[in-house]
Scaffold this active site. Structure first.
Site, PDB file in Angstrom:
ATOM      1  N   GLU A 250       5.934  -3.190  -0.921  1.00 48.53           N
ATOM      2  CA  GLU A 250       5.190  -3.487  -2.299  1.00 48.53           C
ATOM      3  C   GLU A 250       6.000  -4.627  -3.052  1.00 48.53           C
ATOM      4  O   GLU A 250       6.049  -4.567  -4.390  1.00 48.53           O
ATOM      5  CB  GLU A 250       5.851  -2.003  -3.069  1.00 48.53           C
ATOM      6  CG  GLU A 250       5.009  -0.744  -2.627  1.00 48.53           C
ATOM      7  CD  GLU A 250       5.319   0.355  -3.116  1.00 48.53           C
ATOM      8  OE1 GLU A 250       5.816   0.326  -4.383  1.00 48.53           O
ATOM      9  OE2 GLU A 250       5.300   1.382  -2.503  1.00 48.53           O
ATOM     10  N   GLU A 355       2.296   4.598   2.742  1.00 47.93           N
ATOM     11  CA  GLU A 355       2.167   5.448   1.864  1.00 47.93           C
ATOM     12  C   GLU A 355       1.163   5.801   1.332  1.00 47.93           C
ATOM     13  O   GLU A 355       0.324   4.940   0.812  1.00 47.93           O
ATOM     14  CB  GLU A 355       3.471   5.047   1.004  1.00 47.93           C
ATOM     15  CG  GLU A 355       4.705   5.093   1.383  1.00 47.93           C
ATOM     16  CD  GLU A 355       5.678   4.950   0.166  1.00 47.93           C
ATOM     17  OE1 GLU A 355       5.411   5.195  -0.797  1.00 47.93           O
ATOM     18  OE2 GLU A 355       6.852   4.406   0.846  1.00 47.93           O
TER      19      GLU A 355
END
Length: 645
Positions: A250, A355
Site C-alpha cells: 500500500e 488482502e
C-alpha cells in the site's frame, strides 16, 4: 467531503471569472442568459427544464476551450440524470465530465467515474470449460512463462485467520471450520523483528504457504542490506515452504510511513529482491499497492525483473471510509475495482488479492449487510477468478474490526450464515488448496467468458452470470433458452447448469434481470451451442476438429478415433482415399462417397465421409464399430461412447 467543497468553490470561481473577463465574446449576452435561466429554473425546483440550458453551456465552453466550465456543466447534467434514475444518460455525462477535467489538468473526475461504475448495469456470462489448451491460454502471460509458484490456472485460496476465534494462528483448523484446506496463510511482520518462524511452521504443518506482509514502520531509511536482513532471508529459506513476501504494501497511500518517495521505495525493493534471490529461492517477491489512490500506483513499480507477483489490497464497504455520515458505497463492486491494475500488469505478472474483505455488519451504523456481503462474496470467489484468469491468489482478511472499536465486521465465522456461504463458494475445485509450480484444479475444469470465441461446450456445463444493477439488490434472475423459460432464481449464488442435449447448435440464452420491485432492468442475449463429444473406454477424447451432425448423422474424426483404437491410417491425396488397418481388418473409403469396403466387402454409409478443415469426418457408428467397438449414443449429453474392451 472537504475535497468536494473545495472543488466546487474553485469551479464556481472559474465560472465567475469567465463572465468577468474582458473583452467579452460577441455572444456573451446569450451565454449569460442561458446561465441565468438555468439558475432560475433550479431555484424554482424545475431542474428538468434547466437541462437544455446546461447542455448549451457545456457545448459552448467546450467550443472555446474552457475545459473547467465544460466539466462543471456536464457535472450538473450527470447529477440530474442520476437523481431521476436515467442511468445511461448519467453515465454518459459522468464520462464527459471526467474527460474535460482531465483536459483541464485535474483528476477531479475520478470520483465521478467511480459513480458511473456504481450505476452501470452489467450482465456478463461465464461457463465451465474442459479443453486444457483453451483454459491454459487464457491464464498464461504473453511470454508463455509462468512465474514462481504460479498455477497453470486456478486461484490459490488464502486467509488471514489470526483474529478468527475459531482458527487463530492454528492453521490446521482451517479445514475443519471452513470445509477446505487453504493454500496461503497471511502473517504480518515488522522490519527489525525476527523472521516469523512460528507462523512458517504452522503454515508448513497445514501443508500451506505463507504470505508475509513485511512493514517498515519507521520508514524506508532503516531498510538496508546487512546482518539482520541476511539472517532473516536465511531463516526464510530454512522454513522450507513457499513464501510470498509482500514488502511495504500500500505504498501508494499517504496513510503509510513508506509513502512519498517512489525512487527510494524502488531502490529498497530491488535490493531486497537481490538478497532473497541469492539467499532464499523459496521466496517470491510481491509488489502490492492499494487499489486507491489509483493515480499514484505506477510510479512505485520496481520493474518486471524485480517483481514475481503483483498484489493489491482491495476492500469494499457499505459506507465511504466506514463512516455512515458519508455517501453509501453499496453500489460499488469489487469486480471493477481490479480492472485498471489487471489491465496494466496481468500480461506480465500473475496477480493476487493480497488482502481483501467484504463486511457483513457495520458497527458504526449498527446495520446488518448479510445479503450485500453474499452478493460480493460470490463476485469475489466466482466472478473475479473467471473474469480475470490471471488472478491467481485471493487472501481474505478474516477480521471483526468491532473487537478493536473499529467499523466493519469482515469476519467469516462471526455469522453462521456467512461462514456456511463462504464454505459453499470455496468448495469449487478452481480455488486451489496447495501452492506448487504449474498447479491446476483436480477436476481439470476452468472457466471462460461466453463470447464469440467460447460459445460451444460438450456434455454439460455450468453457466455463472456476473450481474450488477444500480439498485444493488437483485430481485429475480430468469434464464430463457431458445424462447423458453428454463430456470428462475431469487437467491444467491446465481448460476445454471445445462446439458448438451438441451443446447443444439445456434441456441440463444437470454438472462432477464429484475430488481426487488419486480421491474426488468436488463435483458441480455448470449449465443450458446454444444458439440458432440466422444468417449473411448471411459476417456474423453479431445480433437483438433470437433464432431458434427450432418443431415441427422453424427460425424466424428476418423483418424483420431481409429488411431485411439490401435489402427494405422493412411491417406491417398490423389484419389482422396483413406486406408486403415488393425489386425486382420482393413478399411477403404473415398471421401464424399457412401460406399466403403471392409475386408474388401462393400457396405453403405448413411452419410459419406467428408473433409472438414483438413480432417476426415465419418459416421460415428461406422467409425466405432469397424474395428470391433461397441457404440452407444447419449442424447442428453450428446456423447458417443465407444467400448473396445
Amino acid at each position: 467531503m472537504k475535497k468536494r467543497i473545495s472543488i466546487m468553490t474553485i469551479v464556481v470561481g472559474v465560472l465567475a471569472a469567465s463572465f468577468a473577463s474582458s473583452p467579452a465574446p460577441a455572444h456573451a449576452d446569450i451565454v449569460w442568459d442561458h446561465w441565468q435561466q438555468a439558475e432560475s429554473l433550479v431555484a424554482r425546483g424545475n431542474k428538468a427544464e434547466a437541462v437544455s440550458h446546461w447542455q448549451f453551456l457545456a457545448n459552448h465552453y467546450a467550443s472555446i476551450g474552457d475545459w473547467e466550465n465544460t466539466a462543471l456543466f456536464y457535472g450538473k447534467l450527470d447529477s440530474y440524470f442520476d437523481a431521476i434514475g436515467d442511468y445511461d444518460q448519467a453515465i454518459h455525462y459522468y464520462e464527459l465530465e471526467n474527460e474535460y477535467w482531465l483536459k483541464a489538468g485535474r483528476d477531479w473526475g475520478a470520483v465521478k467515474l467511480q459513480r458511473a461504475d456504481q450505476i452501470r448495469t452489467t450482465v456478463e456470462l461465464y461457463r465451465q470449460e474442459r479443453d486444457q489448451s483453451t483454459i491454459r491460454e487464457l491464464a498464461l502471460p504473453s511470454s508463455g512463462k509462468l512465474a514462481k509458484f504460479e498455477p497453470a490456472y486456478g486461484t490459490y485460496l488464502g486467509i488471514y485467520s489470526e483474529q478468527d476465534p475459531k482458527v487463530g494462528n492454528m492453521f490446521t483448523k482451517t479445514e475443519a471450520v471452513y470445509g477446505k484446506k487453504h493454500a496461503i496463510y497471511l502473517a504480518y511482520a515488522h522490519w527489525g523483528q525476527s523472521f516469523p518462524a512460528m507462523y512458517a511452521k504452522r503454515a508448513k504443518d497445514a501443508d500451506g504457504a505463507l504470505q508475509i506482509a513485511w512493514e517498515p514502520d519507521d520508514g524506508l531509511d532503516p531498510v538496508e542490506d546487512g546482518a539482520y536482513l541476511r539472517k532473516w532471508a536465511q531463516e526464510a529459506k530454512a522454513a522450507g515452504i513457499p513464501i510470498f513476501l509482500r514488502f511495504a504494501g500500500e505504498m501508494n497511500g499517504a496513510w503509510v510511513k513508506w509513502h512519498g518517495n517512489p525512487a527510494q521505495y524502488i531502490a529498497k525493493f530491488r535490493m531486497l529482491h537481490d538478497v532473497f534471490a541469492a539467499e532464499a529461492p523459496n521466496v517470491a517477491m510481491v509488489w502490492s499497492p492499494g487499489d486507491v489512490p489509483a493515480n499514484d500506483i505506477d510510479p512505485y513499480y520496481p520493474g518486471d525483473a524485480y517483481v514475481d507477483w503483483v498484489g493489491v489490497s482491495l476492500y469494499i464497504e457499505p459506507y465511504e471510509n466506514g463512516d455512515p455520515s458519508l455517501p453509501s458505497m453499496l453500489a460499488t463492486s469489487n469486480v471493477e475495482r481490479l480492472t485498471r491494475l489487471y489491465n496494466t500488469y496481468s500480461d506480465r505478472k500473475p496477480l493476487m488479492l493480497s488482502e481483501t474483505g467484504v463486511p457483513h455488519y457495520q458497527h458504526a451504523a449498527g446495520e446488518d449487510f448479510t445479503e450485500w456481503a453474499k452478493l460480493n462474496l460470490q463476485r469475489l470467489y466466482e466472478i473475479m477468478p473467471y473474469k480475470y484468469p490471471r488472478l491467481k491468489a485471493i487472501t481474505y482478511f478474516n477480521v471483526n474490526q468491532g473487537m478493536n472499536n473499529a467499523k466493519n465486521d469482515y469476519s467469516l465465522s462471526s455469522s453462521s450464515d456467512i461462514q456456511n456461504y463462504y464454505s459453499k463458494l470455496i468448495a469449487n475445485p478452481y480455488l486451489l488448496s496447495k501452492v506448487s509450480d504449474s498447479a491446476q484444479p483436480v477436476d481439470r475444469v476452468g472457466y471462460v467468458p461466453v463470447d464469440a470465441d467460447h460459445q460451444s461446450f460438450t456434455k454439460k456445463t455450468k453457466f455463472v452470470p456476473f450481474i450488477k444493477i444500480p439498485e444493488v439488490y437483485i430481485g429475480k434472475v430468469e434464464y430463457i433458452l431458445n424462447g423458453r423459460l428454463t430456470a428462475t432464481q431469487t437467491e444467491l449464488p446465481y448460476g445454471l447448469e445445462l446439458r448438451a442435449g438441451e443446447v443444439p447448435e445456434g441456441s440463444v440464452l437470454q438472462i432477464r434481470v429484475l430488481n426487488k420491485s419486480g421491474k426488468q432492468v436488463s435483458l441480455r442475449t448470449f449465443g450458446v451451442s454444444s458439440q458432440v463429444s466422444v468417449d473411448i473406454d471411459g476417456k474423453d477424447q479431445v480433437f483438433e476438429q470437433a464432431p458434427a451432425i450432418v443431415n441427422g448423422s453424427t460425424l466424428t474424426p476418423l483418424r483420431a478415433i481409429f488411431e485411439a483404437m490401435g489402427a494405422t491410417v493412411e491417406y491417398e491425396a490423389a484419389t482422396r482415399t483413406v486406408n486403415a488397418k488393425k489386425g486382420g481388418t482393413t478399411v477403404r473409403l473415398t471421401l464424399d462417397q457412401k460406399t466403403v469396403y471392409v475386408n474388401g466387402k462393400a457396405m453403405q454409409l448413411e452419410e459419406p465421409a467428408r473433409l472438414v478443415n483438413g480432417y476426415t469426418l465419418a459416421p460415428a457408428r461406422f467409425v466405432g464399430e469397424t474395428f470391433g467397438g461397441k457404440v452407444a449414443w447419449d442424447g442428453s449429453s450428446r456423447t458417443v461412447t465407444i467400448a473396445t474392451k
